[in-house]
Write an enzyme that holds these catalytic residues in place. Structure first.
Site, mmCIF file in Angstrom:
data_model
loop_
_atom_site.group_PDB
_atom_site.id
_atom_site.type_symbol
_atom_site.label_atom_id
_atom_site.label_comp_id
_atom_site.label_asym_id
_atom_site.label_seq_id
_atom_site.Cartn_x
_atom_site.Cartn_y
_atom_site.Cartn_z
ATOM 1 N N TYR A 40 -16.802 7.471 1.635
ATOM 2 C CA TYR A 40 -15.509 7.014 1.114
ATOM 3 C C TYR A 40 -14.032 8.566 2.048
ATOM 4 C CZ TYR A 40 -18.411 4.443 -2.097
ATOM 5 O OH TYR A 40 -19.073 3.549 -1.889
ATOM 6 N N GLU A 50 -16.868 5.567 -8.431
ATOM 7 C CA GLU A 50 -17.707 6.518 -8.764
ATOM 8 C C GLU A 50 -19.063 6.568 -7.679
ATOM 9 O OE1 GLU A 50 -17.135 4.045 -11.492
ATOM 10 O OE2 GLU A 50 -15.628 4.919 -11.910
HETATM 11 C C1 LIG Z 1 -22.939 4.505 2.108
HETATM 12 C C2 LIG Z 1 -23.264 3.202 3.064
HETATM 13 C C3 LIG Z 1 -22.581 1.666 2.297
HETATM 14 C C4 LIG Z 1 -23.416 3.319 4.386
HETATM 15 O O1 LIG Z 1 -23.132 2.468 4.774
HETATM 16 P P1 LIG Z 1 -23.540 1.881 6.567
HETATM 17 O O2 LIG Z 1 -22.760 1.074 6.430
HETATM 18 O O3 LIG Z 1 -24.159 2.676 7.515
HETATM 19 O O4 LIG Z 1 -21.954 3.305 6.847
HETATM 20 P P2 LIG Z 1 -20.747 3.322 8.185
HETATM 21 O O5 LIG Z 1 -21.974 2.896 9.383
HETATM 22 O O6 LIG Z 1 -19.583 1.692 8.369
HETATM 23 O O7 LIG Z 1 -19.997 4.735 7.983
HETATM 24 C C5 LIG Z 1 -18.884 4.867 8.049
HETATM 25 C C6 LIG Z 1 -18.860 6.333 8.354
HETATM 26 O O8 LIG Z 1 -19.332 6.795 6.912
HETATM 27 C C7 LIG Z 1 -20.485 7.596 6.669
HETATM 28 N N1 LIG Z 1 -21.835 7.969 7.062
HETATM 29 C C8 LIG Z 1 -22.498 6.733 6.598
HETATM 30 N N2 LIG Z 1 -23.396 7.197 6.668
HETATM 31 C C9 LIG Z 1 -23.728 8.525 7.010
HETATM 32 C C10 LIG Z 1 -24.387 9.219 6.587
HETATM 33 N N3 LIG Z 1 -25.965 9.398 6.482
HETATM 34 N N4 LIG Z 1 -24.582 11.246 6.500
HETATM 35 C C11 LIG Z 1 -23.688 10.982 6.813
HETATM 36 N N5 LIG Z 1 -22.385 10.232 6.766
HETATM 37 C C12 LIG Z 1 -22.138 8.828 6.826
HETATM 38 C C13 LIG Z 1 -19.801 8.589 8.325
HETATM 39 O O9 LIG Z 1 -17.984 9.283 8.214
HETATM 40 C C14 LIG Z 1 -19.172 7.120 8.707
HETATM 41 O O10 LIG Z 1 -17.827 7.130 9.905
HETATM 42 P P3 LIG Z 1 -18.809 7.094 11.421
HETATM 43 O O11 LIG Z 1 -20.199 6.320 11.951
HETATM 44 O O12 LIG Z 1 -17.386 6.898 12.263
HETATM 45 O O13 LIG Z 1 -19.767 8.809 11.646
HETATM 46 C C15 LIG Z 1 -24.850 2.629 3.570
HETATM 47 O O14 LIG Z 1 -25.882 3.895 3.508
HETATM 48 C C16 LIG Z 1 -25.570 2.404 2.118
HETATM 49 O O15 LIG Z 1 -25.807 1.488 1.635
HETATM 50 N N6 LIG Z 1 -26.620 3.223 0.592
HETATM 51 C C17 LIG Z 1 -27.001 2.928 -0.084
HETATM 52 C C18 LIG Z 1 -26.131 2.625 -1.552
HETATM 53 C C19 LIG Z 1 -25.208 3.210 -1.651
HETATM 54 O O16 LIG Z 1 -25.213 4.887 -1.445
HETATM 55 N N7 LIG Z 1 -23.798 2.755 -2.202
HETATM 56 C C20 LIG Z 1 -22.684 3.577 -2.211
HETATM 57 C C21 LIG Z 1 -22.810 3.706 -3.668
HETATM 58 S S1 LIG Z 1 -21.726 4.759 -4.347
#
Ligand SMILES: CC(C)(COP(=O)(O)OP(=O)(O)OC[C@H]1O[C@@H](n2cnc3c(N)ncnc32)[C@H](O)[C@@H]1OP(=O)(O)O)[C@@H](O)C(=O)NCCC(=O)NCCS
Length: 157
Positions: A125, A113
């Site tokens: 995702y 979710e």
């Molecule tokens: C969502 C979250 C887990 C992503 O973690 P992250 O390590 O920064 O993500 P990644 O570096 O592995 O990113 C992988 C892909 O996700 C997408 N992505 C990640 N952050 C993004 C952003 N701020 N905006 C748009 N796309 C994003 C991109 O497609 C990215 O690929 P790319 O770098 O090749 O463009 C992080 O922002 C977080 O901890 N957020 C708060 C907690 C949360 O929302 N968890 C999910 C609950 S459902």
């Protein structure tokens, strides 16, 4: 479940099983990342559940991220993904999801979710092949959840 995941998604980081001693760092990341962080009681019961796989990503001595997966037969449910602020945008979340899924070589479907307003998570995702498959009204109390599903029979991310 396959062998417990121990792999280095990229140089200098290490994905391993979460321990109770990680809870301080894990709860700190959870609180800095999500509007409704879990209580310590929930974390403890999840870590101890035989149906769950909870992993942390370490860089040096520091926990910089976490992922949780629950399994029922050949379906998985991602319950928690978060990366410590300051360490985001480096592929850690993608690597943690791929690492956790690799522990379940026989899994067929993965569900999760996500808040419709969580652009970063939805993009993450989608980039892994998840598709929107439903909506759970008021799931978060203040907001609906989008249900996203990954069909592993079409290939693994
Ligand atoms: C969502 C979250 C887990 C992503 O973690 P992250 O390590 O920064 O993500 P990644 O570096 O592995 O990113 C992988 C892909 O996700 C997408 N992505 C990640 N952050 C993004 C952003 N701020 N905006 C748009 N796309 C994003 C991109 O497609 C990215 O690929 P790319 O770098 O090749 O463009 C992080 O922002 C977080 O901890 N957020 C708060 C907690 C949360 O929302 N968890 C999910 C609950 S459902």
């Amino acid at each position: 479940m396959g062998p417990v995941v121990v792999r280095e998604p990229d140089a200098g980081t290490f994905l391993r099983r979460m321990r109770l001693s990680d809870l301080g760092a894990v709860m700190e990341i959870d609180a800095a990342s999500l509007p409704k962080p879990w209580s310590e009681a929930i974390w403890r019961s999840e870590i101890e559940s035989p149906f769950g796989l909870y992993l942390v990503l370490e860089e040096g001595d520091e926990v910089i991220g976490q992922i949780g997966v629950r399994s029922v037969l050949d379906e998985l449910h991602v319950t928690n993904v978060a990366v410590r602020p300051g360490h985001r945008g480096r592929g850690h979340a993608r690597a943690m999801i791929q690492g956790a899924l690799s522990a379940y070589p026989d899994a067929r479907l993965v569900h999760l979710e996500v808040r419709p307003t969580n652009r970063a998570a939805r993009t993450l995702y989608q980039s892994l092949g998840f598709r929107e498959t439903g909506r759970r009204p008021r799931y978060y109390g203040d907001e609906d959840a989008l249900l996203m599903t990954l069909d592993l029979s079409e290939g693994r991310p």
